[in-house]
Design an enzyme around this catalytic site. Structure first.
Site, PDB file in Angstrom:
ATOM      1  N   TRP A 163       0.731  -1.313   0.077  1.00  0.00           N
ATOM      2  CA  TRP A 163      -0.059  -0.210   0.039  1.00  0.00           C
ATOM      3  C   TRP A 163       0.861   1.148   0.094  1.00  0.00           C
ATOM      4  O   TRP A 163       0.755   2.131  -0.922  1.00  0.00           O
ATOM      5  CB  TRP A 163      -0.848   0.137   1.158  1.00  0.00           C
ATOM      6  CG  TRP A 163      -1.839   1.080   1.439  1.00  0.00           C
ATOM      7  CD1 TRP A 163      -1.932   2.262   0.603  1.00  0.00           C
ATOM      8  CD2 TRP A 163      -2.600   1.533   2.438  1.00  0.00           C
ATOM      9  NE1 TRP A 163      -2.970   3.213   1.193  1.00  0.00           N
ATOM     10  CE2 TRP A 163      -3.512   2.652   2.387  1.00  0.00           C
ATOM     11  CE3 TRP A 163      -3.061   0.666   3.747  1.00  0.00           C
ATOM     12  CZ2 TRP A 163      -4.209   3.258   3.096  1.00  0.00           C
ATOM     13  CZ3 TRP A 163      -3.907   1.284   4.633  1.00  0.00           C
ATOM     14  CH2 TRP A 163      -4.460   2.219   4.190  1.00  0.00           C
TER      15      TRP A 163
ATOM     16  N   ASP B  31       1.128  -8.496  -1.231  1.00  0.00           N
ATOM     17  CA  ASP B  31      -0.335  -8.042  -1.540  1.00  0.00           C
ATOM     18  C   ASP B  31      -0.339  -6.534  -2.132  1.00  0.00           C
ATOM     19  O   ASP B  31       0.242  -5.672  -1.137  1.00  0.00           O
ATOM     20  CB  ASP B  31      -1.036  -8.098  -0.266  1.00  0.00           C
ATOM     21  CG  ASP B  31      -2.418  -7.715  -0.601  1.00  0.00           C
ATOM     22  OD1 ASP B  31      -3.256  -8.513  -0.999  1.00  0.00           O
ATOM     23  OD2 ASP B  31      -2.715  -6.587  -0.195  1.00  0.00           O
TER      24      ASP B  31
ATOM     25  N   TYR C 196      -3.448   1.593  -5.090  1.00  0.00           N
ATOM     26  CA  TYR C 196      -2.490   1.938  -4.362  1.00  0.00           C
ATOM     27  C   TYR C 196      -1.509   3.107  -5.430  1.00  0.00           C
ATOM     28  O   TYR C 196      -0.841   2.575  -6.232  1.00  0.00           O
ATOM     29  CB  TYR C 196      -1.661   0.980  -3.872  1.00  0.00           C
ATOM     30  CG  TYR C 196      -2.504   0.099  -2.811  1.00  0.00           C
ATOM     31  CD1 TYR C 196      -3.400   0.458  -2.102  1.00  0.00           C
ATOM     32  CD2 TYR C 196      -1.766  -1.203  -2.628  1.00  0.00           C
ATOM     33  CE1 TYR C 196      -4.041  -0.212  -1.353  1.00  0.00           C
ATOM     34  CE2 TYR C 196      -2.519  -2.009  -1.568  1.00  0.00           C
ATOM     35  CZ  TYR C 196      -3.597  -1.531  -1.019  1.00  0.00           C
ATOM     36  OH  TYR C 196      -4.121  -2.226  -0.132  1.00  0.00           O
TER      37      TYR C 196
ATOM     38  N   GLN D  69      -9.980 -10.695   3.291  1.00  0.00           N
ATOM     39  CA  GLN D  69      -9.023  -9.657   3.890  1.00  0.00           C
ATOM     40  C   GLN D  69      -9.699  -8.551   4.771  1.00  0.00           C
ATOM     41  O   GLN D  69     -10.141  -7.530   4.250  1.00  0.00           O
ATOM     42  CB  GLN D  69      -8.145  -8.955   2.733  1.00  0.00           C
ATOM     43  CG  GLN D  69      -6.938  -8.093   3.245  1.00  0.00           C
ATOM     44  CD  GLN D  69      -5.921  -7.690   2.190  1.00  0.00           C
ATOM     45  OE1 GLN D  69      -5.792  -6.458   2.082  1.00  0.00           O
ATOM     46  NE2 GLN D  69      -5.917  -8.266   1.007  1.00  0.00           N
TER      47      GLN D  69
ATOM     48  N   TYR E  66      -5.163  -7.066   7.205  1.00  0.00           N
ATOM     49  CA  TYR E  66      -4.022  -5.909   6.532  1.00  0.00           C
ATOM     50  C   TYR E  66      -4.183  -4.678   7.935  1.00  0.00           C
ATOM     51  O   TYR E  66      -4.817  -4.968   9.104  1.00  0.00           O
ATOM     52  CB  TYR E  66      -4.756  -5.305   5.404  1.00  0.00           C
ATOM     53  CG  TYR E  66      -5.720  -4.411   5.823  1.00  0.00           C
ATOM     54  CD1 TYR E  66      -6.099  -3.021   5.782  1.00  0.00           C
ATOM     55  CD2 TYR E  66      -7.154  -5.015   5.200  1.00  0.00           C
ATOM     56  CE1 TYR E  66      -7.206  -2.316   5.913  1.00  0.00           C
ATOM     57  CE2 TYR E  66      -8.460  -4.112   5.046  1.00  0.00           C
ATOM     58  CZ  TYR E  66      -8.178  -3.043   5.537  1.00  0.00           C
ATOM     59  OH  TYR E  66      -9.373  -2.132   5.547  1.00  0.00           O
TER      60      TYR E  66
ATOM     61  N   ARG F  78      -2.604   9.502   7.465  1.00  0.00           N
ATOM     62  CA  ARG F  78      -2.664   9.117   8.582  1.00  0.00           C
ATOM     63  C   ARG F  78      -2.692  10.546   9.613  1.00  0.00           C
ATOM     64  O   ARG F  78      -3.128  10.259  10.603  1.00  0.00           O
ATOM     65  CB  ARG F  78      -1.292   8.577   9.071  1.00  0.00           C
ATOM     66  CG  ARG F  78      -1.320   6.869   8.444  1.00  0.00           C
ATOM     67  CD  ARG F  78       0.005   6.170   8.621  1.00  0.00           C
ATOM     68  NE  ARG F  78       1.050   6.947   8.189  1.00  0.00           N
ATOM     69  CZ  ARG F  78       2.428   6.588   8.237  1.00  0.00           C
ATOM     70  NH1 ARG F  78       2.479   5.664   8.908  1.00  0.00           N
ATOM     71  NH2 ARG F  78       3.529   7.158   7.484  1.00  0.00           N
TER      72      ARG F  78
ATOM     73  N   GLY G 213       3.571  -3.780   5.796  1.00  0.00           N
ATOM     74  CA  GLY G 213       4.022  -2.792   4.855  1.00  0.00           C
ATOM     75  C   GLY G 213       5.345  -2.767   5.228  1.00  0.00           C
ATOM     76  O   GLY G 213       5.874  -2.165   6.545  1.00  0.00           O
TER      77      GLY G 213
ATOM     78  N   ARG H  26       8.857  -0.158   3.539  1.00  0.00           N
ATOM     79  CA  ARG H  26       9.373   0.831   2.593  1.00  0.00           C
ATOM     80  C   ARG H  26      10.582   1.104   2.438  1.00  0.00           C
ATOM     81  O   ARG H  26      11.240   1.569   1.299  1.00  0.00           O
ATOM     82  CB  ARG H  26       8.818   2.151   3.051  1.00  0.00           C
ATOM     83  CG  ARG H  26       7.035   2.227   2.878  1.00  0.00           C
ATOM     84  CD  ARG H  26       6.756   3.722   3.190  1.00  0.00           C
ATOM     85  NE  ARG H  26       6.505   3.754   4.560  1.00  0.00           N
ATOM     86  CZ  ARG H  26       6.115   4.947   5.483  1.00  0.00           C
ATOM     87  NH1 ARG H  26       6.277   5.789   4.593  1.00  0.00           N
ATOM     88  NH2 ARG H  26       5.985   4.860   6.551  1.00  0.00           N
TER      89      ARG H  26
ATOM     90  N   GLN I  66      13.720  -2.021   7.382  1.00  0.00           N
ATOM     91  CA  GLN I  66      12.473  -2.167   8.093  1.00  0.00           C
ATOM     92  C   GLN I  66      12.209  -3.810   8.026  1.00  0.00           C
ATOM     93  O   GLN I  66      11.114  -3.933   9.137  1.00  0.00           O
ATOM     94  CB  GLN I  66      11.240  -1.217   7.568  1.00  0.00           C
ATOM     95  CG  GLN I  66      11.464   0.065   7.699  1.00  0.00           C
ATOM     96  CD  GLN I  66      10.220   0.938   6.879  1.00  0.00           C
ATOM     97  OE1 GLN I  66       9.737   0.267   5.965  1.00  0.00           O
ATOM     98  NE2 GLN I  66       9.869   1.915   7.500  1.00  0.00           N
TER      99      GLN I  66
END
Length: 322
Positions: free
Chosen positions: A29, A64, A69, A186, A214, A240, A292, A294, A298
């Site tokens: 995403w 996924d 997105y 999901q 998710y 967010r 997720g 990026r 991570q």
């Protein structure tokens, strides 16, 4: 390029699909970038590709994503990451959210729209069949039968191997089950979003519907790195920044939860985010969690969640009962 079937991480069957998936999958995403209604701010595509490659190196065997997105950008980045691989991971994507005015989402479950989306997704991903194709949202609710029938048609054509849905209620699942079995579901599920526990997850378990959840870390809220100053510094096109969970009065409650996650993480020598993900995997209905990433750095800390075993005392502390 063949599909990956073996991995160094433990796997579980996704419902009755026959797909053996790692307990943690790569969620794409955020790598769709900013500039759209539910974007995460600017992203570096090279970092995104490197993060995908790192997850695959460590044994993750599914990704996924969704056409929505970044309105195709995430799928393009995933396609780029898959280039040149001898074996590819399972690729899951979704349909029904289209680009509207001002890069806002518009919904369509019309047959022609779904068939068109599938074709475009295949092109962007650079694959000959989608391993799991999902309806992203059950909107418009009156059209879910038409949308589901389109997915059945795509499966019959061999363009998708398995079909499922996201964000559906039990009543909506029952409606489309009259047309064809629902292979996967999901839902959103985390310590800050537990509604699925009430009826959706028990229903999926009874019906043997595979479940991948998710936002198991509450979209970054439960990582241990999301502090007040960081939230204030989020770019304006990061959804967010304006979400109630990231603002008072909810924020203080969630930061207190993160402190409990940190205490359990210290016991296990891992991170609060890994504990939050592992907590979702303790639900017997849940086969896998979408996480997720990026940047490559991570990936390693969160993959602990795939092998963590939380005890009753851990869960009691996490849930504030200890």
């Amino acid at each position: 390029m063949s599909t990956v079937h073996t991995t160094s991480l433990a796997t579980t069957e996704l419902g009755t699909t026959g797909l053996e998936i790692t307990r943690v999958g790569f969620g794409a995403w955020a790598i769709g970038g900013g500039g759209w209604e539910f974007g995460w701010g600017p992203q570096q595509d090279d970092d995104s590709v490197a993060a995908i490659r790192r997850a695959l190196e460590l044994g993750v065997n599914w990704i996924d994503t969704a056409a929505a997105y970044g309105f195709g950008h995430s799928e393009q980045v995933v396609g780029r990451a898959l280039e040149g691989l001898d074996e590819r991971p399972y690729v899951f994507t979704k349909a029904s959210l289209l680009e509207g005015p001002n890069r806002h989402v518009v919904h369509s479950l019309k047959r022609e729209s779904i068939l068109r989306e599938a074709e475009t997704s295949l092109e962007r991903l650079g694959i000959d069949a989608i391993d799991l194709y999902q309806i992203h949202w059950p909107i418009p609710a009156d059209d879910i039968e038409e949308g589901w029938s389109a997915l059945v048609e795509l499966k019959d054509q061999g363009l998708v191997r398995h079909i499922g849905v996201s964000n559906f209620s039990v009543e909506q699942l029952r409606r489309i089950q009259q047309i064809a079995p629902v292979e996967t579901l999901q839902p959103q599920y985390s310590l800050v979003e537990r509604k699925a526990e009430h009826d959706v997850l028990p229903f999926a378990e009874r019906e043997r519907i595979g479940v991948i959840v998710y936002s198991p870390m509450g979209s970054g809220l439960l990582t241990g790195r999301m502090r007040r100053d960081r939230i204030e510094a989020l770019p304006d096109d990061d959804w967010r920044k304006h979400d109630p969970r990231f603002n008072e009065p909810e924020l203080s409650q969630h930061l207190a939860l993160v402190e409990r996650l940190q205490a359990v993480a210290d016991r296990h020598g891992t991170t609060p985010g890994a504990i939050a993900v592992a907590w979702t995997l303790t639900n017997p209905a849940v086969d896998g969690a979408i996480v997720g990433f990026r940047r490559p750095a991570q990936v390693d800390p969160i993959l602990d969640a795939a092998t963590l075993e939380l005890g009753d005392d851990d869960i009691a502390m996490i849930e504030g009962r200890a």
